[in-house]
Design a protein around this motif. Structure first.
Motif, PDB file in Angstrom:
ATOM      1  N   VAL A 279       0.149  -4.167  -6.507  1.00 38.13           N
ATOM      2  CA  VAL A 279       0.924  -3.239  -5.624  1.00 38.13           C
ATOM      3  C   VAL A 279      -0.139  -2.838  -4.272  1.00 38.13           C
ATOM      4  O   VAL A 279      -1.140  -2.184  -5.009  1.00 38.13           O
ATOM      5  CB  VAL A 279       1.618  -2.128  -5.997  1.00 38.13           C
ATOM      6  CG1 VAL A 279       2.339  -1.370  -5.117  1.00 38.13           C
ATOM      7  CG2 VAL A 279       2.699  -2.589  -7.094  1.00 38.13           C
ATOM      8  N   ALA A 281      -0.926  -1.520  -0.616  1.00 39.99           N
ATOM      9  CA  ALA A 281      -0.680  -0.456   0.694  1.00 39.99           C
ATOM     10  C   ALA A 281      -1.554  -0.001   1.314  1.00 39.99           C
ATOM     11  O   ALA A 281      -2.747   0.059   0.691  1.00 39.99           O
ATOM     12  CB  ALA A 281       0.358   0.687  -0.006  1.00 39.99           C
ATOM     13  N   VAL A 288       5.693   2.858   3.265  1.00 42.31           N
ATOM     14  CA  VAL A 288       5.610   3.180   1.904  1.00 42.31           C
ATOM     15  C   VAL A 288       4.720   4.119   1.702  1.00 42.31           C
ATOM     16  O   VAL A 288       3.440   4.103   1.408  1.00 42.31           O
ATOM     17  CB  VAL A 288       4.814   1.582   1.634  1.00 42.31           C
ATOM     18  CG1 VAL A 288       4.879   1.415   0.179  1.00 42.31           C
ATOM     19  CG2 VAL A 288       5.633   0.358   2.060  1.00 42.31           C
ATOM     20  N   ARG A 293       5.049   3.797  -3.425  1.00 42.34           N
ATOM     21  CA  ARG A 293       4.134   2.856  -3.947  1.00 42.34           C
ATOM     22  C   ARG A 293       3.679   3.177  -5.451  1.00 42.34           C
ATOM     23  O   ARG A 293       3.716   2.422  -5.962  1.00 42.34           O
ATOM     24  CB  ARG A 293       2.873   2.666  -3.080  1.00 42.34           C
ATOM     25  CG  ARG A 293       1.987   3.978  -3.159  1.00 42.34           C
ATOM     26  CD  ARG A 293       0.834   3.625  -1.693  1.00 42.34           C
ATOM     27  NE  ARG A 293       1.360   4.140  -0.550  1.00 42.34           N
ATOM     28  CZ  ARG A 293       0.624   4.274   0.521  1.00 42.34           C
ATOM     29  NH1 ARG A 293      -0.809   4.682   0.092  1.00 42.34           N
ATOM     30  NH2 ARG A 293       1.071   4.745   1.589  1.00 42.34           N
ATOM     31  N   THR A 297       4.579   0.915  -8.664  1.00 41.78           N
ATOM     32  CA  THR A 297       3.459   0.542  -9.709  1.00 41.78           C
ATOM     33  C   THR A 297       4.074   0.718 -11.121  1.00 41.78           C
ATOM     34  O   THR A 297       3.726  -0.041 -12.043  1.00 41.78           O
ATOM     35  CB  THR A 297       2.075   1.054  -9.164  1.00 41.78           C
ATOM     36  OG1 THR A 297       2.069   0.962  -8.131  1.00 41.78           O
ATOM     37  CG2 THR A 297       1.105   0.742 -10.195  1.00 41.78           C
ATOM     38  N   LEU A 305      -2.267  -0.605  -8.622  1.00 47.94           N
ATOM     39  CA  LEU A 305      -2.113  -0.256  -7.321  1.00 47.94           C
ATOM     40  C   LEU A 305      -3.357  -0.247  -6.582  1.00 47.94           C
ATOM     41  O   LEU A 305      -4.387   0.087  -7.108  1.00 47.94           O
ATOM     42  CB  LEU A 305      -1.664   1.264  -7.040  1.00 47.94           C
ATOM     43  CG  LEU A 305      -1.435   1.638  -5.589  1.00 47.94           C
ATOM     44  CD1 LEU A 305      -0.406   0.972  -4.864  1.00 47.94           C
ATOM     45  CD2 LEU A 305      -0.940   3.091  -5.774  1.00 47.94           C
ATOM     46  N   THR A 307      -4.953   0.792  -2.678  1.00 41.50           N
ATOM     47  CA  THR A 307      -4.830   1.183  -1.374  1.00 41.50           C
ATOM     48  C   THR A 307      -5.876   0.863  -0.606  1.00 41.50           C
ATOM     49  O   THR A 307      -6.978   1.424  -0.900  1.00 41.50           O
ATOM     50  CB  THR A 307      -4.688   2.855  -1.715  1.00 41.50           C
ATOM     51  OG1 THR A 307      -3.495   3.223  -2.416  1.00 41.50           O
ATOM     52  CG2 THR A 307      -4.432   3.542  -0.430  1.00 41.50           C
TER      53      THR A 307
END
Length: 334
Positions: A279, A281, A288, A293, A297, A305, A307
């Motif tokens: 995932v 972002a 999101v 987010r 996950t 995740l 980022t």
């Protein structure tokens, strides 16, 4: 939704009806129209300008990095110091529709699994070019235009999510693909999640980048409102290309696809995904937000995740280096 860098050596024509952002706002705010006749656009694609990545990625299992001030986003003249591969375009008849695909040359790493990039609801292959060029040095990369978008043929109606899944599955069959790494962005992440849940044998690994749509804003007004906030966080040089993609697709198709997105309970697909999932972002993505987010996950059984600091919703365009690195890490796992 998202935006994209322009083509190398090209100039964007001025928008005679006002700023590009004004055009897009009017198109998306209009009532849901009745689908009319469509014809594919006549122009042909070209190589897109590379984009400089804003910085390294931050990985976690459920919570993104804390918010911070974003660094300045480079303009379209920026030159990325990274190795790139050339892309070519081709057309194939897929499920009765002439479908355009932007693809990389053979990679330098033999046996690497193919990566398929699935664009969002208002755009096309164009904004995914920086990531395709970067990943194409190590993996075969394919970027199909979904029906009615980019250079693919325009059906007379807007495909709903399951129709997009069926077309993408037919596209995989037309290319005789082995299990792929499927990378979906925004609405494309919804399509990718549904395909991975319904057809796990077709997918080796999954990337949900900026996945829509957060239930707390799961309405046309909520989604468009968040997108307008995101447009203030993106580099303005992306706007003319986004407007070009919207006009190619026709505003009615974009509006109809938004309706399909907000009526899709993506959570029902997320819990059924059985492949390793990333995932991804941008840290400053308002479409999101951190809570959504993190929930995505948690819902996927085998997910982590990542980022990207400083990036907004268009993370695949503005941070191709870090995103490509995260995808390569995912595919290197046994």
């Amino acid at each position: 939704m998202t935006a994209v860098a322009g083509r190398a050596g090209s100039r964007t024509r001025p928008d005679p009806t006002g700023t590009g952002l004004d055009v897009l706002r009017r198109a998306l705010a209009a009532p849901h129209p009745t689908a009319g006749s469509d014809r594919p656009p006549a122009h042909t694609p070209g190589p897109d300008r590379p984009i400089t990545a804003p910085g390294p990625v931050t990985a976690s299992r459920a919570a993104p990095a804390p918010a911070r001030t974003s660094p300045a986003t480079p303009g379209p003249q920026a030159v990325a110091r990274r190795v790139r591969t050339a892309l070519t375009s081709e057309f194939r008849l897929v499920d009765g529709l002439r479908t355009h695909t932007r693809r990389s040359a053979d990679p330098t790493v033999p046996g690497a699994p193919p990566v398929v990039l699935v664009h969002g609801l208002a755009v096309s292959h164009r904004y995914l070019t920086p990531l395709a060029e970067t990943l194409g040095t190590t993996h075969p990369v394919y970027v199909p235009d979904l029906p009615g978008f980019g250079l693919s043929a325009h059906p007379g109606h807007s495909y709903d999510l399951r129709q997009h899944v069926a077309h993408l599955l037919a596209w995989l069959d037309a290319y005789r693909m082995p299990p792929v790494c499927l990378v979906g962005h925004s609405f494309g992440a919804e399509v990718a999640a549904a395909l991975a849940a319904d057809h796990p044998g077709a997918v080796r690994a999954l990337v949900l980048a900026g996945p829509t749509s957060d239930p707390t804003a799961r309405s046309r007004r909520g989604l468009v409102g968040r997108w307008l906030v995101d447009s203030l966080r993106e580099a303005p040089w992306q706007v003319p290309i986004l407007v070009r993609d919207v006009l190619d697709a026709r505003p009615w198709r974009v509006a109809a696809t938004i309706a399909h997105s907000v009526h899709n309970a993506v959570e029902e697909d997320l819990v059924r995904i059985a492949v390793p999932t990333l995932v991804l972002a941008g840290e400053r993505d308002p479409i999101v937000p951190p809570r959504w987010r993190a929930r995505v996950t948690r819902l996927v059984p085998d997910a982590r995740l990542v980022t990207v600091p400083g990036a907004a919703h268009n993370v695949l365009t503005t941070a191709p280096g870090p995103v490509a690195g995260a995808i390569r890490d995912l595919l290197s796992q046994p």
